[in-house]
Every structure is written in C-alpha cells, then in structure tokens.
Design an enzyme around this catalytic site. Structure first.
Site, short mmCIF file in Angstrom:
data_model
loop_
_atom_site.label_atom_id
_atom_site.label_comp_id
_atom_site.label_asym_id
_atom_site.label_seq_id
_atom_site.Cartn_x
_atom_site.Cartn_y
_atom_site.Cartn_z
N ALA A 1 -38.11 -18.38 29.72
CA ALA A 1 -37.07 -18.60 28.71
C ALA A 1 -35.80 -17.83 29.08
O ALA A 1 -35.84 -16.92 29.90
CB ALA A 1 -37.57 -18.15 27.35
N GLY B 1 -42.49 -18.94 29.98
CA GLY B 1 -42.39 -20.37 29.68
C GLY B 1 -42.57 -21.23 30.93
O GLY B 1 -43.06 -22.36 30.86
N GLU C 1 -46.14 -21.59 31.37
CA GLU C 1 -46.66 -22.43 30.27
C GLU C 1 -46.41 -23.91 30.54
O GLU C 1 -47.26 -24.75 30.25
CB GLU C 1 -46.03 -21.99 28.94
CG GLU C 1 -46.57 -20.63 28.48
CD GLU C 1 -45.91 -20.13 27.22
OE1 GLU C 1 -44.68 -20.02 27.21
OE2 GLU C 1 -46.62 -19.85 26.24
N GLU D 1 -44.38 -11.89 28.68
CA GLU D 1 -43.75 -11.76 27.35
C GLU D 1 -44.03 -10.42 26.69
O GLU D 1 -43.17 -9.82 26.04
CB GLU D 1 -44.22 -12.89 26.42
CG GLU D 1 -43.60 -14.25 26.71
CD GLU D 1 -44.28 -15.02 27.83
OE1 GLU D 1 -45.13 -14.44 28.54
OE2 GLU D 1 -43.94 -16.21 28.01
#
Ligand code: NAD
Length: 700
Positions: free
Chosen positions: A63, A104, A107, A127
């Site tokens: 992100a 992300g 992910e 994270e």
C-alpha cells in the site's frame, strides 16, 4: 491502460502489469486500475488465462503508506474486493513475482492461483511493523496456505522472507531461474482447459487443521511473544485475525480482518510507527551536507581501548566485514578485552544464532595490538578510553602523529567537548564524535557529533559508515551530554526528586516500565553502575551544571559502596548471580531521611503524576535542544530515544508523543513546575510558541 496498471495480450494470455514506480505501490489509483484491468481481462473472450506481474524493479511494495490518513476518492476500489475478484476468476491467474512482494503486494499474489518467483525475491507481510494488520486477506489466506504456526511466525514477525524460504513454506510454487515472464506465460497457457487449474487459497482447509487439533496453539504463541510485543497492539491483533481464520468461515474472517485493520490503521500507535518509519529515513538528510558530498573509502578501522564500549565497537566493524585493530595500554587489558569479545560471540553461537565458522571469521578480523604503529594505515579510528579530557587529548595527539593524513579520528565520549578534543590534532576537520550505546554491538543508535570544524566529507563518511555497521546514525552538535544524555539527565533528575517527595524506587520504576520503557531509571542505573554518573557529578561537568540542584540520594547510595548490580546492591539489593531487583529497606530509610533533612513532607504520588513529571521535562529539554539547533529535527530526537534508550516505538518517540499529549498541556505543566521548583525547570520558549499557536513539533 488504466492508471498505473496495463493489460496486454500474448496470444490467449492476458498480462496485467502493475506500473507505478518506484515500488508499484497500491495507491488509490492503482487499485482502481487493477480492478478495471482484471475486469477487462475477464470480459475479453480472447483471454483464457492471466499473468499478474510488476514493471521495473519489483512486483509490488504494498500500500501507499502516505495515503493511510487520506479519504479515499469516490471511485476507490476496495483492495480485498479486487483480490477476491482475482481469486474468483474462472480463468487461471498466475502471479509472476520478482524483487519484492510486500504487504498488499503479497496479498494480491495470494489471491492468484499460482505464484512464481525469481531467485532473490523477498516476500512478506510487514504491516505489523507499521502498527496494523494485513487488511486484504493476508491473515486469512496465509494460514490456509502455509499452516497456522508458520503464518503466525511470518505475520507477527513482519520480516520479508527470501524466495527459497517462501518456497519451502509453500508461499511460492516455484522459484524460476530463467526468464520469469516467459515461464509464467507458459504455465498459464498450460493451465488453460485443465480441470483443477483454478486453485483458490480461500477454499483450502489443511493449513487450519493443526490449530483445530491443538487449541493451546494461540495461547502458547501469545505467551511466547509477550516480551517482545509488550505494549504493542498490532502483534496481538495479528494473532486475533489469524484466530478468526480458524474459527470463522472465510468471508466472515475477511470481514473481521478488515474491521481490525480499519481500527488500527488510524490508531495513535500506527501513526507513531509510521512517523518512526519516515523519521529513520529522514535522519540521513543533512542540509549542509548534500547527498553528493564525497566520502572517504573506509576499508579498515581501529578502536582505542578494549573496555565495555571498545570491545562492542570492534565487534561492529568485524560484523560488517571490516578488519579492525584494537589498541590497549597493557597486555592484561588487551587479553581481557579480547576474551570478552570472544565470549560474546561464543554466547551467540551457543544460542544457535551464529555459525562457528562465521564467529571464527569475525574474530580473525579483529587484531589486538599494543603498538600505535599498527594504526598507521587505518581509515578510521574510534577512541573509547576512560572519560577523561586530558587522556583523550593525549591520545588524539598521538593518533594525529601516527595515522595517515586522510584518517578520520572519532571519539566515543559521552560527555566531553568534541571541539576541545579536536584541538589536540592538526586535523580538526577530521575529528568527530561517534557516540555508541551500551551494549555497542547490540544497540542500533550512533549519535554522530559534529564539531565546529568537522568537515562535510567527514560527516558524510561517518553517516555512511553508521549504515554499513547496521546502525542508525543521527547527526547532532556538541553540547553537554549531546542530545540523548542531556535529555536523560533532565528526566533522571525528576525521577530522583520524586523520591524525595514521596515515591519509592519500586513504584517509580514500575510506572516507567508500564509506560513502555525497557526498565525504570533506577533499575537502569543499577545495571549500568552508579559510579559512572557519580564520577560525572564530581567532575568538571558538575561545574557546568552547578546551577542545577540534584537530589543527594544517589551520592549517598554510592558512598555506602553500593554501585549497582556489580556490587550486589545499589538502588535495590540483588541475590548472588541474579539480576532481579529486590526492594531494600536500607534504601527506603535513606530516602525518607533525605526527605526529612530537606524539610519535605512525604506525600502519596500517583503513577499518573510520575509519567508527566519524568517525561514532560524530557520533552522540554528536547525542545530546548531544537531551539538551540543541536538536533536537526524533532524526528531525529525520536529516533535517538527509540534506538538508544528504548523509548517505546509505538509512542513514536518523546517529541511525537508530546504532540499527542499536546504541547500546550506540557507547557502549562512545565510553567507550574517551574513556579514551584525554581529555575532548573524553565519552560522552553519553543514549547511556549507551539503552545501559544496551538501547533505541534510535527509542524516545525
Ligand atoms: P571502560 O572503563 O570499560 O574501558 C576503557 C578502556 O580504555 C579500558 O579497557 C582501559 O584499559 C582503556 N584505556 C585506558 N587508557 C588507555 C590508553 N591510554 N590507551 C588505550 N586504552 C586505554 O570504559 P567504557 O565504559 O568502555 O567507556 C569508554 C568511553 O565510552 C568513555 O568515553 C565513555 O564515556 C564512553 N561511553 C560509555 C558508555 C557506557 O555505557 N559504558 C556509553 C557510551 C559512551
């Protein structure tokens, strides 16, 4: 072409490329682009299988951290939904991962049906290190893919894994030696028309079995992580989310994960950890030492003094692969110093954290000597002898006469004036402070102290060296105690005044520990030895601080021969061989009698009073340091306190914490303390300005 994401076609294979330099960050625009291109690939009948990849140097760094505090635009695509869309694709999807797949980014890859990686790729969910949890299915898919225990380790630790380790765990299906895209397209094409080509991680259950058959798995893990995770919200939230993966159906777990993510990502802890993340990068920026300042090549080093600090500093050089000469005055001291280094390494080997061969290699890089002649050709010298100005000046004179003209001469002094030390040489431009913290081979901070004459080249070289040694170097200017210890002094004095007013050591230390410091100040000084500050109080430094009253309690304790753990007693008592502090009635009586002597009526003091009393003056001193231009930025002070003193990272450092408390509140409290206690608590005028204008240190 959508924003930052392209869709191209290689015959029947659609290739979706994330293209948002430098790290293909999943900004609002890129998420929208990804959703649109997935949609386009799914609705294009000519496309039968899909490859997802990254342009440039990596797959995807995750992100965009800077967007966490922004409101998403109206057309924003929700990342978990985009990933579900990928996973639900009836056309097989292959992730072709190179460089990095983090947060992300990983992910997205977990939503794909196959994952290929180039050698040297690093993958993970970091994270937690920024104060929140993976929020796009990471905590739900990873345990299904690699098992609950492994997922706990990976997610709670937050470190990126190399591709071979990721393959061993099952995150990656194949490490591709040749051209990654070619292999990915071939694989995708081969999957077309295969009955089981679409493998959804969300439908796997095997990975969850171990937790279902071992209900203690989560509680055991929580116990195991308790010490390292103390005070942090995110590691526990990660465990909670992985537990949802086991106890809830996938969709419900995903919703729970998103809920936890949304709460944490805007929390004070996450803001604090983001601040530290940026502050640790920012420290490298020095306005008058631009990035392109030439640096000296450092290939060899020397350390003067093989005591507590010298030994640890020498280990840093050897750990970084740099040969280092260690000089001592006597064979005895040299042998003792080398033995300590050896024992330190051996302890790491016996814990399985270092290979014997690696220890041998590092030891072979450390050369003990009794002769200055062996220092003639080294590139940098770090002096770490007793804290005495005359001795240091004598040594710097000798170094100046012995070492080659280009060599940088650094001092590890913690209190002495670097400018004065530099006068002992004919190369003051090459003299600098490199203030390491104890234990020097462990603590990450290097407070690099520039003197008046220190050149830009010397500064740039030493800042670069800090990095090479695996440290975070923060540049400060000369003042009493430099930045860290000057602030520490302000805090320690308050702690001892509180003792006079009614607190006992155990209450004081516990309150500070509960705030998040690794230990309270009194336990800390028992560990370090009370004689260090005792000597400072009796030395020339005391004359500089003569206007500052300090509590006489510590001196009295030293006069009793109680110098801390090494003498079995200090602020506390210690059983033989134990480091557990035991409250001691002798000390308590001493404290009470000092209160009487000073005419202070002891009163109950709550923990809620201890924290502001100790930390507001710390912040106030930090503000004065900024006012005087001795530290470059509030964030630099935060980095110093987090890496040198164990200030809790989740509070962002003292100056960030001060903004959360409110500069006005701190200023008013300082004014009150000043009125009650006298001029040693004078509020900083910078703090006053911030209070008046309702601004924070972040606005400077
Ligand atoms: P120490 O007493 O453990 O070690 C000092 C060493 O210097 C001894 O081994 C001694 O033999 C050697 N020495 C003395 N005179 C010498 C000479 N003429 N030539 C070569 N070696 C000589 O001290 P330390 O705690 O390692 O502190 C060293 C320096 O580091 C001091 O300036 C101190 O202020 C600073 N420092 C200490 C700490 C700490 O926590 N101990 C932290 C940061 C900085």
């Amino acid at each position: 072409m959508a924003d930052g994401v392209t869709l191209t076609r290689d015959d029947n294979i659609g290739i979706i490329t994330l293209d948002n330099p430098p790290v293909n960050g999943l900004s609002f625009a890129v998420r929208r682009g990804l959703a649109d291109q997935v949609e386009a690939a799914l609705s294009d009948d000519a496309i039968e299988a899909i490859v997802v990849r990254g342009a440039g140097k990596m797959f995807c760094g995750g992100a965009d951290i800077r967007q966490f505090e922004q409101t998403p635009p109206a057309n924003a695509a929700n990342l978990p939904a985009v990933i579900n869309q990928i996973e639900d694709s009836p056309k097989p999807v292959v992730a072709a991962i190179h460089g990095v797949a983090a947060g992300g980014g990983l992910e997205v890859a977990l939503g794909c049906h196959y994952r290929l990686a180039s050698p040297g790729t690093r993958l993970g969910l970091p994270e937690v290190t920024l104060g929140f949890v993976p929020g796009a299915g990471g905590t739900q898919r990873l345990p299904r893919l690699i098992g609950v225990q492994n997922a706990l380790d990976v997610i709670v630790n937050g470190k990126l894994l190399p591709s071979d380790r990721a393959q061993a765990l099952g995150i990656v299906d194949e490490v591709v030696e040749g051209d990654l895209l070619t292999r990915a397209v071939t694989l995708a094409r081969g999957l077309v028309g295969q009955p089981d080509a679409v493998r959804k991680v969300s439908e796997r259950e095997e990975g969850l079995e171990e937790a279902r058959s071992n209900p203690a798995l989560f509680s055991d893990f929580r116990k195991k992580m308790a010490r390292r995770a103390r005070g942090f919200d995110a590691p526990y939230a990660c465990v909670e989310c992985i537990e949802y993966a086991v106890t809830l159906p996938f969709e419900a777990g995903l919703a729970k994960e998103r809920e936890v993510f949304s709460t944490l990502v805007t929390s004070d802890q996450a803001k604090a950890q983001r601040h530290v993340f940026f502050a640790e990068r920012e420290v490298a920026k020095i306005p008058d030492v631009p990035k392109d300042t030439p640096t000296l090549v450092v290939e060899t080093a020397a350390v003067i003094g093989a005591g507590t600090m010298g030994g640890g500093i020498a280990m840093n050089f050897a750990n970084a692969g740099l040969p280092v000469v260690v000089y001592e005055v006597s064979q005895d001291a040299l042998d003792k110093g080398m033995a300590t280094i050896r024992n330190n390494y051996a302890a790491t080997v016996s814990k399985g954290r270092l290979a014997q061969a690696e220890m041998d290699r590092r030891m072979s890089l450390i050369s003990p000597t009794l002769s200055y002649d062996d220092l003639a050709q080294v590139d940098v010298v770090v002096e770490a002898v007793f804290e005495e100005m005359d001795l240091k000046k004598r040594i710097f004179g000798t170094l100046d006469a012995t070492c080659k003209a280009e060599a940088i001469l650094a001092t590890n002094t913690s209190t002495l004036d670097v400018n004065e030390i530099a006068t002992a040489t004919n190369r003051p431009d090459k003299v600098i402070g490199t203030h390491f913290f104890n234990p020097a081979n462990v603590m990450r901070l290097m407070e690099n102290v520039r003197g008046q004459a220190t050149s830009a080249e010397t500064i740039a070289t030493i800042m670069k060296l800090s990095k090479r040694l695996g440290k975070v170097g923060v540049l400060v200017s000369v003042c009493d105690g430099f930045v860290g210890n000057r602030m520490l002094f302000a805090y320690r004095r308050q702690a001892e005044f509180l003792l006079e007013e009614g607190v006992l050591p155990q209450q004081l230390d516990k309150a500070i520990y509960d705030f998040g410091m690794p230990m309270g100040p009194l336990q800390m000084s028992d560990l370090a030895g009370l004689d260090i500050s005792w000597r400072v109080r009796k030395s020339q430094v005391a004359t500089r601080r003569a206007h500052l009253r300090y509590s006489p309690i510590a001196d009295r304790i030293c006069e009793m021969g109680r110098l801390g753990q090494k003498t079995g007693a200090g602020w506390y008592r210690y059983k033989d061989g134990s480091r557990a502090p035991i409250p001691d009635p002798i000390v308590e009586n001493l404290i009470v009698s000092v209160s009487e002597e000073l005419g202070i009526t002891r009163r109950p003091v709550s923990d809620d009073e201890i924290i502001p009393r100790c930390f507001y003056p710390l912040v106030n001193e930090g503000a004065k340091i900024l006012e005087e231009g001795l530290a470059q930025r509030p964030g630099d002070i935060d980095v110093i306190w987090i890496n040198g003193y164990g200030f809790p990272r989740y509070r962002g450092g003292p100056m960030f914490w001060a903004d959360l408390v409110g500069p006005r509140k701190i200023y008013n409290a300082m004014k009150r303390l000043h009125d009650e206690h006298g001029n040693w608590l004078k509020p900083s005028s910078l703090l006053g300005e911030l209070a008046r204008d309702n601004r924070g240190f972040k606005d400077l």
